[in-house]
Design an enzyme around this catalytic site. Sequence first.
Site, PDB file in Angstrom:
ATOM      1  N   ARG A 288       0.877  -1.297   0.040  1.00  0.00           N
ATOM      2  CA  ARG A 288      -0.015  -0.094  -0.022  1.00  0.00           C
ATOM      3  C   ARG A 288       0.848   1.220  -0.058  1.00  0.00           C
ATOM      4  O   ARG A 288       1.635   1.359   0.774  1.00  0.00           O
ATOM      5  CB  ARG A 288      -0.986   0.106   1.296  1.00  0.00           C
ATOM      6  CG  ARG A 288      -1.673   1.446   1.434  1.00  0.00           C
ATOM      7  CD  ARG A 288      -2.814   1.401   2.297  1.00  0.00           C
ATOM      8  NE  ARG A 288      -2.636   0.717   3.517  1.00  0.00           N
ATOM      9  CZ  ARG A 288      -3.578   0.459   4.553  1.00  0.00           C
ATOM     10  NH1 ARG A 288      -4.845   0.396   4.070  1.00  0.00           N
ATOM     11  NH2 ARG A 288      -3.359  -0.109   5.488  1.00  0.00           N
TER      12      ARG A 288
ATOM     13  N   ARG B 115       2.561   4.178   4.946  1.00  0.00           N
ATOM     14  CA  ARG B 115       2.239   4.478   6.403  1.00  0.00           C
ATOM     15  C   ARG B 115       3.124   3.771   7.398  1.00  0.00           C
ATOM     16  O   ARG B 115       3.355   2.608   7.335  1.00  0.00           O
ATOM     17  CB  ARG B 115       0.685   4.089   6.747  1.00  0.00           C
ATOM     18  CG  ARG B 115      -0.049   5.041   6.021  1.00  0.00           C
ATOM     19  CD  ARG B 115      -1.826   4.266   6.057  1.00  0.00           C
ATOM     20  NE  ARG B 115      -1.984   3.601   7.348  1.00  0.00           N
ATOM     21  CZ  ARG B 115      -3.210   3.029   7.540  1.00  0.00           C
ATOM     22  NH1 ARG B 115      -4.361   3.625   6.803  1.00  0.00           N
ATOM     23  NH2 ARG B 115      -3.351   2.417   8.533  1.00  0.00           N
TER      24      ARG B 115
END
Length: 218
Positions: free
Chosen positions: A129, A164
């Site tokens: 991601r 992240r």
Amino acid sequence: MKRIIILGAPGSGKGSQCQWIAKFYNIPHISTGDIFRKNIKEGTALGKKAKEYMDKGELVPDELVIDLLKNRLEEPDCVENGFLLDGFPRTLSQAQALSYFLKAKESEIDAVIYIDVDDSEIMNRALNRRTCSNPNCKAIYNISDNPPKKENICDKCGSPLFVRDDDNEETVSKRLRVYHEQTEPLIKYYEEVGILKKVQGQKVFQDTVELVRAALNS
Ligand code: AMP
């Protein structure tokens, strides 16, 4: 006016689905994870406290989350239009607190969409991601299944993409454990309330969109 909760393991694709749902129903997308990340970036006291838990893949304590969420739901955009909750509730006590809060306002949740995805698929997605760093965009990519046209640059707004802090193998495993222990019981809870709509998360984003759309119309 729609009041929707989206439920699923971290990395199940909830965040991506939320982007179109919020636009489609013209409701604010409220992600408690995003609120914490914003606080961390701004160096607030709440951000400092939340970060300790988030970095370990643990849940931020209920007392730090529930009031924050209630305050957000009191804002005019939610009162007037409804809301889409992403990442809240994550524990039974959060779900109960939300239910009491809405009941007191003679309001209730219309639908809970549960996106079901296997743990192994979730691990693969989390590690691949990339998220847009522009807080007004927040587009999400998967570098294997849905890569941006230009490496590490958002197709939509041209901002850099980032990984992240909590998207690493150790933290994802921990978050999945926490999810199974603390959040999964909410599936049964909302099933009993009679508003749960289960959708099988698909590999292709658009396929899941169609299933979620059908579930919301059912
Ligand atoms: P998310 O972006 O929803 O995956 O959230 C990232 C992290 O923020 C989680 O792993 C938790 O540490 C924290 N968090 C977000 N929402 C909640 C919540 N409702 N209750 C407790 N912790 C939360």
